[in-house]
Design an enzyme around this catalytic site. Structure first.
Site, PDB file in Angstrom:
ATOM      1  N   HIS A   1       6.925  19.760  -7.308  1.00  0.00           N
ATOM      2  CA  HIS A   1       5.881  20.534  -7.981  1.00  0.00           C
ATOM      3  C   HIS A   1       5.792  21.921  -7.356  1.00  0.00           C
ATOM      4  CE1 HIS A   1       3.342  19.892  -4.518  1.00  0.00           C
ATOM      5  NE2 HIS A   1       3.356  18.573  -4.672  1.00  0.00           N
TER       6      HIS A   1
ATOM      7  N   HIS B   1       5.870  22.358  -3.486  1.00  0.00           N
ATOM      8  CA  HIS B   1       7.203  22.235  -2.901  1.00  0.00           C
ATOM      9  C   HIS B   1       8.006  23.508  -3.138  1.00  0.00           C
ATOM     10  CE1 HIS B   1       6.502  17.774  -4.025  1.00  0.00           C
ATOM     11  NE2 HIS B   1       6.379  17.844  -2.717  1.00  0.00           N
TER      12      HIS B   1
ATOM     13  N   CYS C   1      -6.838  -3.107   4.648  1.00  0.00           N
ATOM     14  CA  CYS C   1      -7.086  -3.670   3.325  1.00  0.00           C
ATOM     15  C   CYS C   1      -5.820  -4.401   2.885  1.00  0.00           C
ATOM     16  CB  CYS C   1      -7.433  -2.566   2.318  1.00  0.00           C
ATOM     17  SG  CYS C   1      -7.529  -3.187   0.619  1.00  0.00           S
TER      18      CYS C   1
ATOM     19  N   HIS D   1     -10.249  -0.469  -3.511  1.00  0.00           N
ATOM     20  CA  HIS D   1     -10.444  -1.780  -4.104  1.00  0.00           C
ATOM     21  C   HIS D   1     -11.892  -2.278  -4.012  1.00  0.00           C
ATOM     22  CE1 HIS D   1      -6.102  -1.563  -3.264  1.00  0.00           C
ATOM     23  NE2 HIS D   1      -6.000  -2.219  -4.393  1.00  0.00           N
TER      24      HIS D   1
END
Length: 503
Positions: free
Chosen positions: A19, A22, A127, A148
């Site tokens: 993108h 970069h 997690c 989550h």
RNA sequence: GGCGGCGUAGCUCAGUAGGUCAGAGCAUCCGGCUCAUAAUCGGAAGGUCAUCGGUUCGAUCCCGAUCGCCGCUACCA
């Protein structure tokens, strides 16, 4: 004697496609490399891809591929993007290459032998769904996964740790003895602040991961991000290969990095090198972010810019010039489509492109199409010398916008010179020849100075001026001294270099 | 909370061991030119250099406070 110049970009993580961010760093590195080639340096410009880690493993699983196969599909997208942006990297390192494995193992072993890597326990909140550790700040209410929305577990894992805490004094002393190695200066102060704030050991291995490089002395573990990613800068020099003397290239002249990875590159990395008995880098050039319409580019805001879309509008050189000229490297820049077109029209179409066109036309009408020689005492000679000096100091400070601003000063001076002398009003003769010879010589110097930013166009102007050879064969400062243009060759006008964009 | 940075013309930004330091580019307006991609050149306009105090013969630049904005705060490239 030819001096070497080694410059790197960060290696880019292959969990996303190339993108604007970069491209920004990579273009700066390319322009800097091209400048140093003009200086006659033996340049090595390195970029590449970072291909290990959990996220790659997960992305590969999701795609139903092996991690290696997954990386093999993404890495070429970076290489191809750089080709399209006319990036002249001399090497492209992938962390899945054997030479990189060799370098990482060598560096790890050296630090291990030095006693700076030791087995310890990493404990943290984990997690299970994310398969990731979180810090307290990242968690909701200190114990709930932000993604989550479920409680995290307390996990412990045996890791090898790098004893960064032992290096605080050594790092401070080294930076004290090497002022100015981090540019711009205020970024260096940030790095010192990080070191003074205290250094904590960091883990360098994981047992819960298999997509990585095994530790040479304990294959149950694979190297965790830092020793894997940062070491790429050494891998490309042949470090870890007994048949190669890596010090032919190392130490690196500049690591180009973003402001968000100062800690890793300016604190972790030098400490790792110290431990391993490897020379430290000669410099770091820290860039800001290229914001998009004032906001940080992110998938969530939907403002991710694909640089390859932009070159359809303003061309490769137009895009390169924009990111180099519009932002002050070190500070955040702001990308906007309006700014892109504005820069293109004013600096490239109206100034550089138009100057080349008007000079060629007048030479065609008043000089028989053959470029006359400049005079040695031209008023433009001083403007040229000023531009050269400004470009040299700008690139030396890794400040492309300043270097280009100085270069464009000569364009402006040349346009003004033409207005004062009005060669188009005169009959053909010595007077006109003198003026146009001066203009052509200025244009020749401009073309060399601008070539790191707009290489394609520079080469085209060079050809139209009828000068033999290539812009890239020129050397600074000898070939940008006033009087290098001898004239006598046909000057071709050609089609507009940068057609104006009307919106 | 702690550390650091920023706030200068409409826009993007320079700048100064404190005394022509109030600047550049773009945009705007006026004029010239017409070789050139309606490009170019000259000129003008435009800022109490965030606010309020202090130090000083004198501060945009030093000190303090206030307001506003933004980074970093440790295993994410």
């Amino acid at each position: 004697m030819v001096s070497g110049f080694y410059v790197t970009t960060p290696i880019y993580y292959v969990n996303a496609e190339p993108h604007l961010g970069h491209a920004y760093t990579t273009i700066v590195g390319d322009a800097l490399s091209r400048w140093h080639r003009l200086l006659g340096d033996d340049v090595m410009y390195l970029t590449g891809t970072d291909e290990h880690g959990l996220k790659i493993r997960q992305a590969a699983d999701a795609a139903g591929q092996t991690p290696q196969a997954f990386c093999d599909t993404i890495a070429p997208k970076f290489a191809d993007a750089w080709t399209r942006l006319n990036i002249t990297n001399d090497d492209f390192i992938r962390t899945t290459e054997p030479r990189h494995y060799a370098a990482v193992k060598e560096l790890l072993q050296r630090c291990y032998d030095a006693g700076d890597i030791e087995l310890d326990t990493y404990s943290g909140k984990y997690c299970v769904a994310c398969e990731e550790y979180f810090t307290d700040e990242e968690l909701l209410d200190g114990s709930v996964c932000p993604i989550h929305k479920r409680p995290v577990d307390h996990f412990e894992e045996e890791n090898y740790f790098f004893r960064l805490s032992r290096f605080q004094d050594r790092l401070l002393k080294w930076y004290d003895e090497h002022p100015g190695v981090i540019k711009p200066e205020f970024r260096g102060n940030e790095a010192l602040g990080l070191i003074r704030g205290g250094l904590r050991d960091f883990s360098v291995s994981r047992t819960s991961l298999d997509w990585g490089i095994p530790l040479p002395w304990d294959e149950r573990h694979v190297a965790y991000v830092w020793f894997d990613a940062l070491t790429n800068y050494l891998s490309a020099t042949g470090f870890g290969d007994p048949s190669v003397d890596y010090t032919n290239r190392w130490p690196v002249d500049y690591h180009l990095i973003g402001k968000d990875i100062i800690r890793h590159h300016c604190v972790y990395w030098p400490a790792m090198l110290m431990s391993a008995g490897v020379d430290l880098p000669k410099g770091w050039a820290v860039g800001g972010w290229l914001l998009v319409d004032g906001e940080k580019m992110a998938k969530s805001t939907g403002n991710v810019v694909n640089p390859l879309d932009l070159i359809d509008v303003v061309g490769v050189d137009g895009f390169r010039y924009y990111v180099l000229a519009e932002t002050s490297y070190g500070s955040d820049g702001d990308f906007s489509f309006e700014g892109l077109v504005g820069r293109y029209n004013s600096d490239l179409a109206n100034n550089l492109g138009n100057l080349a066109a008007r000079v060629a036309t007048v030479v065609g009408k008043k000089c028989g199409g053959v470029g006359p020689a400049p005079r040695s005492d031209s008023p433009l000679a001083e403007a040229a010398a000023t531009a050269v000096a400004g470009a040299i100091s700008g690139w030396d400070a890794v400040a492309p916008s300043r270097a280009l601003d100085a270069t464009w000063g000569l364009i402006k001076a040349t346009n003004a010179y033409l207005e004062i002398n009005e060669p188009w009003k005169s009959e053909p003769g010595a007077e006109v020849d003198t003026v146009m010879g001066d203009a052509l010589e200025a244009l020749r110097i401009i073309t060399i100075l601008a070539s790191p930013a707009v290489p394609q166009t520079s080469e085209l102007i060079w050809q139209r001026l009828g000068i033999s050879g290539s812009v890239t064969d020129q050397r600074i400062p000898s070939d940008v001294e006033w009087g290098g243009y001898t004239g006598g060759a046909p000057v071709e006008k050609g089609t507009p270099l940068f057609p104006r964009i009307v919106s």
